[in-house]
Design a protein around this motif. Structure first.
Motif, PDB file in Angstrom:
ATOM      1  N   THR A 104      79.665   4.643   2.372  1.00  7.36           N
ATOM      2  CA  THR A 104      79.661   4.727   3.880  1.00  7.36           C
ATOM      3  C   THR A 104      79.961   5.071   4.170  1.00  7.36           C
ATOM      4  O   THR A 104      81.484   4.730   4.440  1.00  7.36           O
ATOM      5  N   ARG A 105      79.758   5.794   5.706  1.00  8.22           N
ATOM      6  CA  ARG A 105      81.183   6.954   6.456  1.00  8.22           C
ATOM      7  C   ARG A 105      81.700   5.634   7.320  1.00  8.22           C
ATOM      8  O   ARG A 105      81.363   4.326   7.573  1.00  8.22           O
ATOM      9  N   MET A 106      82.780   5.869   7.410  1.00  8.61           N
ATOM     10  CA  MET A 106      83.899   5.226   8.156  1.00  8.61           C
ATOM     11  C   MET A 106      83.218   5.325   9.271  1.00  8.61           C
ATOM     12  O   MET A 106      83.256   6.838  10.013  1.00  8.61           O
ATOM     13  N   PRO A 107      84.477   4.871  10.010  1.00  6.75           N
ATOM     14  CA  PRO A 107      84.460   4.837  11.970  1.00  6.75           C
ATOM     15  C   PRO A 107      84.855   6.316  12.366  1.00  6.75           C
ATOM     16  O   PRO A 107      85.980   6.682  11.413  1.00  6.75           O
ATOM     17  N   ASP A 108      84.493   6.669  13.242  1.00  9.77           N
ATOM     18  CA  ASP A 108      84.940   8.496  13.012  1.00  9.77           C
ATOM     19  C   ASP A 108      86.539   8.547  13.158  1.00  9.77           C
ATOM     20  O   ASP A 108      87.490   9.157  12.796  1.00  9.77           O
ATOM     21  N   SER A 109      86.951   7.545  14.316  1.00  6.98           N
ATOM     22  CA  SER A 109      88.802   7.386  14.478  1.00  6.98           C
ATOM     23  C   SER A 109      89.357   6.847  13.109  1.00  6.98           C
ATOM     24  O   SER A 109      90.651   7.684  13.179  1.00  6.98           O
ATOM     25  N   ALA A 110      89.004   6.286  12.177  1.00 11.59           N
ATOM     26  CA  ALA A 110      89.485   5.838  11.145  1.00 11.59           C
ATOM     27  C   ALA A 110      89.828   6.722  10.282  1.00 11.59           C
ATOM     28  O   ALA A 110      90.619   7.142   9.472  1.00 11.59           O
ATOM     29  N   GLU A 111      88.150   7.848  10.132  1.00  6.43           N
ATOM     30  CA  GLU A 111      88.420   9.338   9.534  1.00  6.43           C
ATOM     31  C   GLU A 111      89.232   9.650   9.858  1.00  6.43           C
ATOM     32  O   GLU A 111      90.239  10.275   8.955  1.00  6.43           O
ATOM     33  N   THR A 112      89.443   9.875  11.150  1.00  3.45           N
ATOM     34  CA  THR A 112      90.825  10.963  11.822  1.00  3.45           C
ATOM     35  C   THR A 112      92.210  10.841  11.581  1.00  3.45           C
ATOM     36  O   THR A 112      92.629  11.469  11.298  1.00  3.45           O
ATOM     37  N   PHE A 113      92.404   9.497  11.466  1.00  2.00           N
ATOM     38  CA  PHE A 113      93.171   8.903  11.104  1.00  2.00           C
ATOM     39  C   PHE A 113      93.690   9.368  10.139  1.00  2.00           C
ATOM     40  O   PHE A 113      94.530   9.793   9.490  1.00  2.00           O
ATOM     41  N   VAL A 114      92.850   8.974   8.532  1.00  2.00           N
ATOM     42  CA  VAL A 114      93.577   9.043   6.983  1.00  2.00           C
ATOM     43  C   VAL A 114      93.128  10.670   6.941  1.00  2.00           C
ATOM     44  O   VAL A 114      94.265  11.028   6.202  1.00  2.00           O
ATOM     45  N   ALA A 115      92.330  11.369   7.631  1.00  2.00           N
ATOM     46  CA  ALA A 115      92.665  12.577   7.002  1.00  2.00           C
ATOM     47  C   ALA A 115      93.806  13.281   8.250  1.00  2.00           C
ATOM     48  O   ALA A 115      94.364  13.895   7.003  1.00  2.00           O
ATOM     49  N   GLY A 116      94.403  12.668   8.847  1.00  2.00           N
ATOM     50  CA  GLY A 116      95.429  13.246   9.335  1.00  2.00           C
ATOM     51  C   GLY A 116      96.841  12.796   8.639  1.00  2.00           C
ATOM     52  O   GLY A 116      97.719  13.048   8.798  1.00  2.00           O
ATOM     53  N   ALA A 117      96.627  11.570   8.308  1.00  2.00           N
ATOM     54  CA  ALA A 117      98.325  11.064   8.088  1.00  2.00           C
ATOM     55  C   ALA A 117      98.374  11.880   6.321  1.00  2.00           C
ATOM     56  O   ALA A 117      99.358  12.179   6.006  1.00  2.00           O
ATOM     57  N   VAL A 118      96.846  11.772   5.982  1.00  2.00           N
ATOM     58  CA  VAL A 118      96.772  12.862   4.370  1.00  2.00           C
ATOM     59  C   VAL A 118      97.430  14.151   4.462  1.00  2.00           C
ATOM     60  O   VAL A 118      98.248  14.705   3.592  1.00  2.00           O
ATOM     61  N   SER A 119      95.982  14.889   5.507  1.00  2.00           N
ATOM     62  CA  SER A 119      97.403  16.049   5.658  1.00  2.00           C
ATOM     63  C   SER A 119      99.107  16.697   5.615  1.00  2.00           C
ATOM     64  O   SER A 119      99.745  17.146   5.747  1.00  2.00           O
ATOM     65  N   GLY A 120      99.156  15.411   6.912  1.00  2.00           N
ATOM     66  CA  GLY A 120     100.203  15.475   7.436  1.00  2.00           C
ATOM     67  C   GLY A 120     101.671  15.508   6.303  1.00  2.00           C
ATOM     68  O   GLY A 120     102.657  16.127   5.616  1.00  2.00           O
ATOM     69  N   ALA A 121     101.069  14.055   5.249  1.00  2.00           N
ATOM     70  CA  ALA A 121     101.764  14.209   4.165  1.00  2.00           C
ATOM     71  C   ALA A 121     102.364  15.331   3.332  1.00  2.00           C
ATOM     72  O   ALA A 121     103.413  15.231   2.899  1.00  2.00           O
ATOM     73  N   ALA A 122     100.578  15.667   3.053  1.00  2.00           N
ATOM     74  CA  ALA A 122     100.549  16.744   2.590  1.00  2.00           C
ATOM     75  C   ALA A 122     101.523  17.835   2.615  1.00  2.00           C
ATOM     76  O   ALA A 122     103.030  18.672   2.016  1.00  2.00           O
ATOM     77  N   ALA A 123     101.376  19.035   3.903  1.00  2.00           N
ATOM     78  CA  ALA A 123     101.926  19.333   4.496  1.00  2.00           C
ATOM     79  C   ALA A 123     103.875  19.411   4.164  1.00  2.00           C
ATOM     80  O   ALA A 123     104.561  20.229   4.525  1.00  2.00           O
ATOM     81  N   THR A 124     104.204  18.237   5.100  1.00  2.00           N
ATOM     82  CA  THR A 124     105.305  17.835   5.210  1.00  2.00           C
ATOM     83  C   THR A 124     106.139  17.989   3.597  1.00  2.00           C
ATOM     84  O   THR A 124     107.331  18.702   3.114  1.00  2.00           O
ATOM     85  N   GLY A 125     105.613  17.422   2.658  1.00  2.00           N
ATOM     86  CA  GLY A 125     105.933  17.433   1.136  1.00  2.00           C
ATOM     87  C   GLY A 125     105.898  19.015   0.682  1.00  2.00           C
ATOM     88  O   GLY A 125     106.873  19.106  -0.374  1.00  2.00           O
ATOM     89  N   VAL A 126     105.240  19.542   0.873  1.00  2.00           N
ATOM     90  CA  VAL A 126     105.099  21.382   0.330  1.00  2.00           C
ATOM     91  C   VAL A 126     105.890  22.515   0.964  1.00  2.00           C
ATOM     92  O   VAL A 126     107.053  22.596  -0.227  1.00  2.00           O
ATOM     93  N   THR A 127     106.554  21.628   2.241  1.00  2.00           N
ATOM     94  CA  THR A 127     107.370  22.336   3.343  1.00  2.00           C
ATOM     95  C   THR A 127     108.430  21.555   3.303  1.00  2.00           C
ATOM     96  O   THR A 127     109.707  22.134   3.927  1.00  2.00           O
ATOM     97  N   TYR A 128     108.719  21.139   2.553  1.00  2.00           N
ATOM     98  CA  TYR A 128     110.202  19.754   3.129  1.00  2.00           C
ATOM     99  C   TYR A 128     111.508  20.794   2.294  1.00  2.00           C
ATOM    100  O   TYR A 128     112.597  21.253   3.586  1.00  2.00           O
ATOM    101  N   PRO A 129     111.584  22.207   1.822  1.00  2.00           N
ATOM    102  CA  PRO A 129     112.632  22.555   1.471  1.00  2.00           C
ATOM    103  C   PRO A 129     112.952  23.440   2.464  1.00  2.00           C
ATOM    104  O   PRO A 129     114.026  23.728   3.178  1.00  2.00           O
ATOM    105  N   LEU A 130     111.622  23.978   2.796  1.00  2.00           N
ATOM    106  CA  LEU A 130     111.883  24.997   4.144  1.00  2.00           C
ATOM    107  C   LEU A 130     112.969  24.066   5.282  1.00  2.00           C
ATOM    108  O   LEU A 130     113.631  24.333   6.433  1.00  2.00           O
TER     109      LEU A 130
END
Length: 308
Positions: A104-130
Protein backbone atom coordinates in the motif's frame (compact mmCIF):
# COMPACT_ATOMS: atom_id res chain seq x y z
CA UNK A 1 15.86 15.76 -17.00
CA UNK A 2 17.47 17.93 -19.68
CA UNK A 3 21.29 18.02 -19.72
CA UNK A 4 21.01 21.82 -19.91
CA UNK A 5 19.07 21.88 -16.64
CA UNK A 6 21.62 19.61 -14.95
CA UNK A 7 24.54 21.70 -16.24
CA UNK A 8 22.90 24.98 -15.23
CA UNK A 9 22.21 23.58 -11.76
CA UNK A 10 25.81 22.44 -11.36
CA UNK A 11 27.16 25.83 -12.50
CA UNK A 12 24.80 27.67 -10.15
CA UNK A 13 25.82 25.51 -7.22
CA UNK A 14 29.54 25.92 -7.86
CA UNK A 15 29.29 29.70 -8.24
CA UNK A 16 27.13 30.04 -5.13
CA UNK A 17 29.47 27.81 -3.13
CA UNK A 18 32.50 29.90 -4.18
CA UNK A 19 30.88 33.21 -3.24
CA UNK A 20 29.67 32.12 0.21
CA UNK A 21 32.82 30.09 0.99
CA UNK A 22 34.22 32.79 3.34
CA UNK A 23 31.10 32.51 5.49
CA UNK A 24 31.64 28.76 5.71
CA UNK A 25 35.27 29.24 6.82
CA UNK A 26 34.08 31.71 9.46
CA UNK A 27 31.47 29.24 10.70
CA UNK A 28 34.02 26.44 11.02
CA UNK A 29 36.50 28.66 12.87
CA UNK A 30 33.80 29.70 15.34
CA UNK A 31 32.70 26.11 15.84
CA UNK A 32 36.22 24.91 16.56
CA UNK A 33 37.23 27.37 19.27
CA UNK A 34 37.10 25.39 22.53
CA UNK A 35 36.78 28.41 24.83
CA UNK A 36 33.88 29.82 26.76
CA UNK A 37 32.64 33.00 25.14
CA UNK A 38 32.06 34.41 28.62
CA UNK A 39 35.67 33.76 29.66
CA UNK A 40 37.28 37.19 30.23
CA UNK A 41 40.75 35.71 29.69
CA UNK A 42 39.88 34.24 26.27
CA UNK A 43 41.25 37.18 24.22
CA UNK A 44 44.60 36.78 26.03
CA UNK A 45 45.12 33.23 24.90
CA UNK A 46 47.62 32.43 22.16
CA UNK A 47 44.87 31.24 19.83
CA UNK A 48 42.34 34.02 19.22
CA UNK A 49 38.88 33.66 20.72
CA UNK A 50 36.69 35.14 18.02
CA UNK A 51 33.77 37.18 19.33
CA UNK A 52 31.81 37.08 16.09
CA UNK A 53 31.83 37.06 12.32
CA UNK A 54 33.49 40.47 11.84
CA UNK A 55 36.31 39.73 14.30
CA UNK A 56 36.92 36.38 12.63
CA UNK A 57 37.14 37.91 9.16
CA UNK A 58 39.47 40.66 10.37
CA UNK A 59 41.78 38.14 12.02
CA UNK A 60 41.93 35.91 8.95
CA UNK A 61 42.64 38.85 6.63
CA UNK A 62 45.33 40.22 8.94
CA UNK A 63 47.17 36.95 9.53
CA UNK A 64 46.35 34.75 6.52
CA UNK A 65 45.42 37.13 3.71
CA UNK A 66 42.38 37.14 1.44
CA UNK A 67 42.98 33.57 0.29
CA UNK A 68 42.52 32.43 3.88
CA UNK A 69 38.80 33.02 3.48
CA UNK A 70 38.65 30.34 0.78
CA UNK A 71 40.56 27.59 2.59
CA UNK A 72 38.96 24.23 1.90
CA UNK A 73 36.97 25.49 -1.06
CA UNK A 74 38.27 22.88 -3.55
CA UNK A 75 37.08 19.83 -1.56
CA UNK A 76 33.91 21.79 -0.71
CA UNK A 77 33.15 22.35 -4.41
CA UNK A 78 33.79 18.69 -5.19
CA UNK A 79 31.62 17.68 -2.26
CA UNK A 80 28.76 19.87 -3.48
CA UNK A 81 28.70 18.34 -6.96
CA UNK A 82 28.99 14.74 -5.70
CA UNK A 83 26.50 15.29 -2.87
CA UNK A 84 23.87 16.74 -5.20
CA UNK A 85 24.31 13.90 -7.70
CA UNK A 86 24.06 11.14 -5.08
CA UNK A 87 21.20 12.82 -3.23
CA UNK A 88 19.12 13.39 -6.38
CA UNK A 89 19.69 9.85 -7.70
CA UNK A 90 18.96 8.18 -4.36
CA UNK A 91 15.89 10.32 -3.74
CA UNK A 92 14.32 9.36 -7.07
CA UNK A 93 15.25 5.67 -6.66
CA UNK A 94 13.87 5.53 -3.12
CA UNK A 95 10.65 7.27 -4.16
CA UNK A 96 10.10 4.80 -7.01
CA UNK A 97 10.82 1.88 -4.64
CA UNK A 98 8.36 3.12 -2.03
CA UNK A 99 5.68 3.64 -4.67
CA UNK A 100 6.03 0.20 -6.27
CA UNK A 101 7.52 -2.23 -3.73
CA UNK A 102 5.06 -1.76 -0.86
CA UNK A 103 1.59 -3.36 -0.82
CA UNK A 104 0.00 0.00 0.00
CA UNK A 105 1.18 3.54 -0.70
CA UNK A 106 2.52 5.55 2.20
CA UNK A 107 1.12 9.04 2.82
CA UNK A 108 2.89 11.63 0.65
CA UNK A 109 4.48 13.34 3.65
CA UNK A 110 5.84 10.04 5.03
CA UNK A 111 7.09 9.03 1.59
CA UNK A 112 8.93 12.32 1.20
CA UNK A 113 10.36 12.03 4.71
CA UNK A 114 11.74 8.52 4.14
CA UNK A 115 13.13 9.36 0.68
CA UNK A 116 14.71 12.55 2.02
CA UNK A 117 16.30 10.78 4.99
CA UNK A 118 17.65 7.90 2.87
CA UNK A 119 19.03 10.20 0.16
CA UNK A 120 20.58 12.52 2.74
CA UNK A 121 22.25 9.63 4.55
CA UNK A 122 23.57 8.14 1.30
CA UNK A 123 24.94 11.45 0.04
CA UNK A 124 26.53 12.22 3.42
CA UNK A 125 28.25 8.84 3.62
CA UNK A 126 29.60 8.90 0.06
CA UNK A 127 30.94 12.45 0.22
CA UNK A 128 32.06 12.47 3.86
CA UNK A 129 35.83 12.32 3.16
CA UNK A 130 35.48 15.56 1.18
CA UNK A 131 33.59 17.14 4.06
CA UNK A 132 36.38 16.15 6.44
CA UNK A 133 39.02 17.57 4.09
CA UNK A 134 37.08 20.83 3.81
CA UNK A 135 37.01 21.19 7.59
CA UNK A 136 40.69 20.40 8.03
CA UNK A 137 41.80 22.88 5.37
CA UNK A 138 39.51 25.57 6.80
CA UNK A 139 40.95 24.88 10.26
CA UNK A 140 44.52 25.58 9.14
CA UNK A 141 45.91 28.84 10.41
CA UNK A 142 49.09 30.54 9.28
CA UNK A 143 50.96 27.23 9.36
CA UNK A 144 49.86 24.75 6.72
CA UNK A 145 49.13 21.24 7.92
CA UNK A 146 48.70 19.82 4.42
CA UNK A 147 50.58 21.08 1.37
CA UNK A 148 47.89 20.10 -1.12
CA UNK A 149 44.68 18.14 -1.52
CA UNK A 150 46.60 15.17 -2.89
CA UNK A 151 49.09 15.41 -0.05
CA UNK A 152 46.26 15.51 2.49
CA UNK A 153 44.72 12.35 1.06
CA UNK A 154 48.03 10.51 1.30
CA UNK A 155 48.89 11.79 4.78
CA UNK A 156 45.50 10.88 6.25
CA UNK A 157 45.56 7.43 4.67
CA UNK A 158 49.13 6.81 5.84
CA UNK A 159 48.70 8.06 9.41
CA UNK A 160 45.05 7.28 10.15
CA UNK A 161 43.98 4.63 7.66
CA UNK A 162 40.67 4.60 5.82
CA UNK A 163 38.74 5.21 9.03
CA UNK A 164 40.53 8.54 9.34
CA UNK A 165 38.45 9.86 6.43
CA UNK A 166 35.25 9.13 8.35
CA UNK A 167 35.91 10.75 11.72
CA UNK A 168 32.64 12.23 12.94
CA UNK A 169 30.43 10.32 10.51
CA UNK A 170 28.22 9.16 13.40
CA UNK A 171 26.91 12.60 14.39
CA UNK A 172 26.71 13.56 10.71
CA UNK A 173 24.31 10.69 10.02
CA UNK A 174 22.64 11.14 13.40
CA UNK A 175 21.44 14.62 12.55
CA UNK A 176 19.72 13.73 9.27
CA UNK A 177 16.64 11.92 10.62
CA UNK A 178 15.87 14.44 13.40
CA UNK A 179 16.43 17.26 10.93
CA UNK A 180 13.93 15.78 8.49
CA UNK A 181 11.45 15.02 11.27
CA UNK A 182 11.62 18.49 12.82
CA UNK A 183 11.52 20.15 9.40
CA UNK A 184 8.38 18.34 8.23
CA UNK A 185 6.63 18.66 11.59
CA UNK A 186 7.32 22.40 11.68
CA UNK A 187 6.47 22.89 8.02
CA UNK A 188 3.15 21.07 8.18
CA UNK A 189 2.16 22.92 11.33
CA UNK A 190 3.05 26.35 9.95
CA UNK A 191 1.78 25.72 6.44
CA UNK A 192 -1.81 25.43 7.62
CA UNK A 193 -1.53 28.74 9.46
CA UNK A 194 0.47 30.68 6.87
CA UNK A 195 -0.63 29.05 3.62
CA UNK A 196 -3.22 31.72 2.79
CA UNK A 197 -0.81 34.62 3.23
CA UNK A 198 0.85 36.44 0.33
CA UNK A 199 4.00 38.11 1.60
CA UNK A 200 6.51 40.32 -0.28
CA UNK A 201 9.16 37.58 -0.37
CA UNK A 202 6.82 34.76 -1.35
CA UNK A 203 3.80 32.71 -0.42
CA UNK A 204 2.88 31.51 3.03
CA UNK A 205 4.12 28.04 2.06
CA UNK A 206 7.54 29.47 1.24
CA UNK A 207 7.63 31.29 4.56
CA UNK A 208 6.68 28.10 6.38
CA UNK A 209 9.53 26.31 4.60
CA UNK A 210 12.05 28.98 5.60
CA UNK A 211 10.94 29.00 9.24
CA UNK A 212 10.89 25.18 9.37
CA UNK A 213 14.41 25.06 7.95
CA UNK A 214 15.68 27.53 10.56
CA UNK A 215 14.03 25.59 13.39
CA UNK A 216 15.39 22.24 12.17
CA UNK A 217 18.93 23.57 11.60
CA UNK A 218 18.97 25.14 15.05
CA UNK A 219 17.78 21.94 16.70
CA UNK A 220 20.50 19.73 15.21
CA UNK A 221 23.28 22.33 15.15
CA UNK A 222 25.10 20.94 18.24
CA UNK A 223 25.64 17.69 16.32
CA UNK A 224 27.18 19.65 13.45
CA UNK A 225 29.48 21.46 15.88
CA UNK A 226 30.71 18.32 17.63
CA UNK A 227 31.20 16.70 14.21
CA UNK A 228 33.53 19.50 13.17
CA UNK A 229 35.63 19.07 16.31
CA UNK A 230 35.87 15.31 15.86
CA UNK A 231 36.93 15.79 12.23
CA UNK A 232 40.13 17.62 13.20
CA UNK A 233 41.20 15.05 15.77
CA UNK A 234 43.97 12.61 15.09
CA UNK A 235 47.76 13.01 14.69
CA UNK A 236 47.42 16.56 13.35
CA UNK A 237 45.06 17.84 16.09
CA UNK A 238 47.67 20.14 17.66
CA UNK A 239 48.60 21.81 14.35
CA UNK A 240 45.38 23.66 13.56
CA UNK A 241 44.43 27.22 14.44
CA UNK A 242 43.22 25.89 17.79
CA UNK A 243 45.77 23.39 19.05
CA UNK A 244 43.98 22.46 22.27
CA UNK A 245 40.67 21.08 21.05
CA UNK A 246 39.70 18.36 23.57
CA UNK A 247 39.62 14.72 22.50
CA UNK A 248 36.07 13.38 22.31
CA UNK A 249 35.69 9.59 22.36
CA UNK A 250 32.08 9.87 21.18
CA UNK A 251 29.64 12.50 20.03
CA UNK A 252 27.56 12.22 23.22
CA UNK A 253 30.59 12.70 25.44
CA UNK A 254 31.69 15.57 23.24
CA UNK A 255 28.34 17.32 23.64
CA UNK A 256 28.49 16.83 27.41
CA UNK A 257 32.03 18.18 27.55
CA UNK A 258 31.18 21.26 25.48
CA UNK A 259 28.11 21.99 27.59
CA UNK A 260 30.09 21.58 30.83
CA UNK A 261 33.06 23.75 29.81
CA UNK A 262 31.50 26.26 27.40
CA UNK A 263 27.87 26.34 28.45
CA UNK A 264 24.74 26.10 26.33
CA UNK A 265 25.98 28.97 24.18
CA UNK A 266 29.04 26.91 23.30
CA UNK A 267 26.87 24.33 21.53
CA UNK A 268 25.66 27.00 19.10
CA UNK A 269 28.90 28.72 18.09
CA UNK A 270 28.61 29.63 14.42
CA UNK A 271 24.83 29.20 14.26
CA UNK A 272 23.97 32.82 13.35
CA UNK A 273 26.39 32.90 10.39
CA UNK A 274 25.16 29.45 9.34
CA UNK A 275 21.57 30.69 9.17
CA UNK A 276 22.55 33.99 7.52
CA UNK A 277 24.54 32.12 4.88
CA UNK A 278 21.47 30.26 3.64
CA UNK A 279 19.70 33.33 2.22
CA UNK A 280 22.47 34.69 -0.06
CA UNK A 281 23.41 31.15 -1.08
CA UNK A 282 19.86 30.48 -2.29
CA UNK A 283 19.59 33.87 -4.01
CA UNK A 284 22.94 33.46 -5.81
CA UNK A 285 22.06 29.91 -6.82
CA UNK A 286 18.73 30.92 -8.37
CA UNK A 287 20.19 34.00 -10.08
CA UNK A 288 23.08 32.03 -11.59
CA UNK A 289 20.84 29.11 -12.54
CA UNK A 290 18.47 31.26 -14.59
CA UNK A 291 21.29 33.00 -16.47
CA UNK A 292 23.29 29.83 -17.01
CA UNK A 293 20.23 28.07 -18.42
CA UNK A 294 19.52 30.98 -20.80
CA UNK A 295 23.16 31.01 -21.91
CA UNK A 296 23.21 27.27 -22.58
CA UNK A 297 19.92 27.47 -24.48
CA UNK A 298 21.30 30.33 -26.61
CA UNK A 299 24.33 28.16 -27.46
CA UNK A 300 22.02 25.36 -28.62
CA UNK A 301 19.97 27.86 -30.64
CA UNK A 302 23.11 29.22 -32.34
CA UNK A 303 24.25 25.70 -33.18
CA UNK A 304 20.84 24.89 -34.64
CA UNK A 305 20.83 28.00 -36.80
CA UNK A 306 24.40 27.33 -37.95
CA UNK A 307 23.48 23.80 -39.08
CA UNK A 308 20.60 25.05 -41.28
Amino acid sequence: MSPRVVSAGAIAGLVSRFIVAPLDVVKIRLQLQPYSLSDPLAPLREAPAYRGTVDTIKHILRHEGVTGLWKGNVPAELMYVCYSAVQFTTYRSTTVFLQNALPTRMPDSAETFVAGAVSGAAATGVTYPLDLLRTRFAAQGRHRVYSSLRGALWDIYRDEGLKGFFRGLGPALGQIIPFMGIFFASYEGLRLQLGHLHLPWGSGDATAGIVASVVAKTAVFPLDLVRKRIQVQGPTRSKYVYNDIPVYTSAVRGLRSIYRTEGLRGLYKGLPISLVKAAPASAITLWTYERSLKLLMSFDKDKGEASI
